[in-house]
Motif scaffolding. Structure first.
Motif, PDB file in Angstrom:
ATOM      1  N   ILE A   1       0.789  -1.219  -0.114  1.00 47.18           N
ATOM      2  CA  ILE A   1      -0.109  -0.049  -0.058  1.00 47.18           C
ATOM      3  C   ILE A   1       0.845   1.258  -0.038  1.00 47.18           C
ATOM      4  CG2 ILE A   1      -1.760   1.140   1.058  1.00 47.18           C
ATOM      5  CD1 ILE A   1      -2.643  -1.581   2.538  1.00 47.18           C
ATOM      6  N   VAL A   2       0.437   2.209  -0.994  1.00 46.66           N
ATOM      7  CA  VAL A   2       1.257   3.418  -0.886  1.00 46.66           C
ATOM      8  C   VAL A   2       0.401   4.682  -0.683  1.00 46.66           C
ATOM      9  CG1 VAL A   2       2.552   4.974  -2.384  1.00 46.66           C
ATOM     10  CG2 VAL A   2       3.000   2.547  -2.679  1.00 46.66           C
ATOM     11  N   ILE A   3       0.522   5.268   0.409  1.00 46.46           N
ATOM     12  CA  ILE A   3      -0.319   6.573   0.784  1.00 46.46           C
ATOM     13  C   ILE A   3       0.468   7.686   0.439  1.00 46.46           C
ATOM     14  CG2 ILE A   3      -1.406   7.688   2.642  1.00 46.46           C
ATOM     15  CD1 ILE A   3      -2.882   4.777   2.315  1.00 46.46           C
ATOM     16  N   ARG A   4      -0.384   8.592  -0.037  1.00 45.60           N
ATOM     17  CA  ARG A   4       0.238   9.838  -0.527  1.00 45.60           C
ATOM     18  C   ARG A   4      -0.645  10.935   0.266  1.00 45.60           C
ATOM     19  NH1 ARG A   4      -0.818  14.473  -3.188  1.00 45.60           N
ATOM     20  NH2 ARG A   4       0.997  15.278  -4.510  1.00 45.60           N
ATOM     21  N   THR A   5       0.327  11.930   0.907  1.00 44.80           N
ATOM     22  CA  THR A   5      -0.564  12.827   1.525  1.00 44.80           C
ATOM     23  C   THR A   5       0.132  14.256   1.515  1.00 44.80           C
ATOM     24  OG1 THR A   5      -1.629  13.021   3.737  1.00 44.80           O
ATOM     25  CG2 THR A   5       0.499  12.060   3.816  1.00 44.80           C
ATOM     26  N   VAL A   6      -0.529  15.329   1.960  1.00 42.06           N
ATOM     27  CA  VAL A   6       0.080  16.479   2.435  1.00 42.06           C
ATOM     28  C   VAL A   6      -0.211  16.783   3.808  1.00 42.06           C
ATOM     29  CG1 VAL A   6      -0.026  19.010   1.984  1.00 42.06           C
ATOM     30  CG2 VAL A   6      -0.531  17.380   0.110  1.00 42.06           C
ATOM     31  N   VAL A   7       1.027  17.184   4.471  1.00 45.84           N
ATOM     32  CA  VAL A   7       0.551  17.425   6.114  1.00 45.84           C
ATOM     33  C   VAL A   7       0.776  18.847   6.463  1.00 45.84           C
ATOM     34  CG1 VAL A   7       1.869  15.056   6.623  1.00 45.84           C
ATOM     35  CG2 VAL A   7       3.381  17.147   6.295  1.00 45.84           C
ATOM     36  N   ASP A   8       0.247  19.141   7.381  1.00 45.69           N
ATOM     37  CA  ASP A   8       0.078  20.660   8.000  1.00 45.69           C
ATOM     38  C   ASP A   8       1.371  21.117   8.445  1.00 45.69           C
ATOM     39  OD1 ASP A   8       0.157  19.125  10.278  1.00 45.69           O
ATOM     40  OD2 ASP A   8      -1.802  19.918  11.077  1.00 45.69           O
ATOM     41  N   GLY A   9       2.103  20.201   8.791  1.00 42.79           N
ATOM     42  CA  GLY A   9       3.702  20.613   9.452  1.00 42.79           C
ATOM     43  C   GLY A   9       3.512  20.964  11.053  1.00 42.79           C
ATOM     44  N   ASP A  10       2.391  20.754  11.511  1.00 41.74           N
ATOM     45  CA  ASP A  10       2.243  20.914  12.954  1.00 41.74           C
ATOM     46  C   ASP A  10       2.937  19.631  13.771  1.00 41.74           C
ATOM     47  OD1 ASP A  10       1.501  23.354  12.550  1.00 41.74           O
ATOM     48  OD2 ASP A  10      -0.582  22.785  12.608  1.00 41.74           O
ATOM     49  N   SER A  11       2.878  18.522  12.956  1.00 40.94           N
ATOM     50  CA  SER A  11       3.222  17.449  13.871  1.00 40.94           C
ATOM     51  C   SER A  11       4.686  16.805  13.260  1.00 40.94           C
ATOM     52  CB  SER A  11       2.272  16.320  13.627  1.00 40.94           C
ATOM     53  OG  SER A  11       0.745  16.967  13.678  1.00 40.94           O
ATOM     54  N   SER A  12       5.292  15.975  14.075  1.00 45.13           N
ATOM     55  CA  SER A  12       6.527  15.401  13.609  1.00 45.13           C
ATOM     56  C   SER A  12       6.328  14.299  12.442  1.00 45.13           C
ATOM     57  CB  SER A  12       7.123  14.457  14.727  1.00 45.13           C
ATOM     58  OG  SER A  12       8.205  13.640  14.274  1.00 45.13           O
TER      59      SER A  12
ATOM     60  N   VAL B   1      -0.770  -7.471   4.896  1.00 45.63           N
ATOM     61  CA  VAL B   1      -0.411  -6.215   4.349  1.00 45.63           C
ATOM     62  C   VAL B   1       1.182  -6.673   4.424  1.00 45.63           C
ATOM     63  CG1 VAL B   1       0.024  -3.912   4.386  1.00 45.63           C
ATOM     64  CG2 VAL B   1      -2.344  -4.778   4.949  1.00 45.63           C
ATOM     65  N   ALA B   2       2.001  -6.690   3.241  1.00 47.08           N
ATOM     66  CA  ALA B   2       3.244  -6.834   3.198  1.00 47.08           C
ATOM     67  C   ALA B   2       4.038  -5.704   3.757  1.00 47.08           C
ATOM     68  CB  ALA B   2       3.751  -7.250   1.912  1.00 47.08           C
ATOM     69  N   GLY B   3       3.512  -4.368   3.085  1.00 47.87           N
ATOM     70  CA  GLY B   3       4.197  -3.229   3.428  1.00 47.87           C
ATOM     71  C   GLY B   3       3.468  -1.969   3.017  1.00 47.87           C
ATOM     72  N   ILE B   4       3.761  -0.900   3.786  1.00 47.37           N
ATOM     73  CA  ILE B   4       2.955   0.621   3.747  1.00 47.37           C
ATOM     74  C   ILE B   4       3.909   1.339   3.467  1.00 47.37           C
ATOM     75  CG2 ILE B   4       1.524   1.989   4.670  1.00 47.37           C
ATOM     76  CD1 ILE B   4      -0.042  -0.292   5.936  1.00 47.37           C
ATOM     77  N   SER B   5       3.916   2.282   2.342  1.00 47.37           N
ATOM     78  CA  SER B   5       4.899   3.395   2.010  1.00 47.37           C
ATOM     79  C   SER B   5       3.988   4.569   2.128  1.00 47.37           C
ATOM     80  CB  SER B   5       5.354   3.360   0.798  1.00 47.37           C
ATOM     81  OG  SER B   5       6.268   2.001   0.879  1.00 47.37           O
ATOM     82  N   VAL B   6       4.583   5.571   3.035  1.00 46.07           N
ATOM     83  CA  VAL B   6       3.728   6.823   3.075  1.00 46.07           C
ATOM     84  C   VAL B   6       4.736   7.986   2.382  1.00 46.07           C
ATOM     85  CG1 VAL B   6       2.885   8.582   4.502  1.00 46.07           C
ATOM     86  CG2 VAL B   6       2.827   6.214   5.146  1.00 46.07           C
ATOM     87  N   TYR B   7       4.178   8.427   1.396  1.00 47.11           N
ATOM     88  CA  TYR B   7       4.869   9.781   0.807  1.00 47.11           C
ATOM     89  C   TYR B   7       4.409  10.821   1.201  1.00 47.11           C
ATOM     90  CZ  TYR B   7       6.439  12.614  -3.274  1.00 47.11           C
ATOM     91  OH  TYR B   7       6.599  13.469  -3.949  1.00 47.11           O
ATOM     92  N   VAL B   8       5.190  11.735   1.658  1.00 47.42           N
ATOM     93  CA  VAL B   8       4.699  13.011   2.034  1.00 47.42           C
ATOM     94  C   VAL B   8       4.946  13.946   0.890  1.00 47.42           C
ATOM     95  CG1 VAL B   8       4.819  15.079   3.864  1.00 47.42           C
ATOM     96  CG2 VAL B   8       4.731  12.434   4.456  1.00 47.42           C
TER      97      VAL B   8
END
Length: 186
Positions: A130-141, A165-172
């Motif tokens: 699973i690849v998750i793509r997101t934009v963060v608000d920058g207030d959290s680590s 689930v073999a792996g999860i990649s998070v792309y900020v």
């Protein structure tokens, strides 16, 4: 690759049919003189060998393109949406990839500070990637936030679907820019 070729064939076919329809339109309104149209047609019956060969080749190519486009339009879509197939003692279970994507997005969206979430699922030998793509608000680590996302998505998808689930990649992809407000001094 086949889709690219089909799109190219459709493009060429559309251009040729468009040009022929413009020509027919111009002839019907007599914008092309009658003698010019008669001369163009009569060249196919004269001894100009290359015109006859070119006309035959263009005719065969257009006919083959027509057959291909006809085949595409009437064939049954054998490839329904991708799914994960499982079998248990009661029968077969099919879970669509879209369902898994939505489950991953639901689990990820529970975390604060995320915007514009997107998910992509791939099937591997070890399970789901699973690849998750997101934009963060920058207030959290970011490392802490992404680890929490990975943990919750993995747990939620495995619990609901029963698929490992073999792996999860998070792309900020970016950090949300907070609007700048000017303070008013009175």
């Amino acid at each position: 690759m086949v889709r690219v070729i089909d799109k190219l064939l459709l493009f060429v076919y559309s251009i040729v049919i468009g040009a022929a329809s413009i020509g027919l339109f111009c002839i019907s309104l007599r914008w092309i003189p009658e003698q010019t149209a008669v001369d163009a047609v009569s060249q196919f019956y004269e001894d100009v060998q290359w015109v006859q060969v070119a006309g035959a080749v263009v005719g065969v190519v257009l006919f083959l393109i027509s057959l291909r486009l006809f085949y595409i339009s009437v064939k049954r879509s054998g490839s329904t949406s991708q799914s994960i197939d499982q079998r248990n003692e009661f029968g077969d279970i099919r879970i669509s990839m879209e369902t898994v994507e939505n489950l991953a997005l639901k689990a990820a969206s529970r975390h604060r500070g995320l915007k514009d979430l997107r998910a992509r699922i791939r099937i591997s030998e070890a399970g789901l990637d699973i690849v998750i793509r997101t934009v963060v608000d920058g207030d959290s680590s970011i490392p802490v936030l992404t680890e929490e996302i990975q943990r919750s998505v993995k747990g939620h998808v495995e619990e609901i679907t029963g698929i490992p689930v073999a792996g999860i990649s998070v792309y900020v992809a970016n950090v949300v820019q907070a609007p700048a407000f000017k303070s008013r001094v009175e």
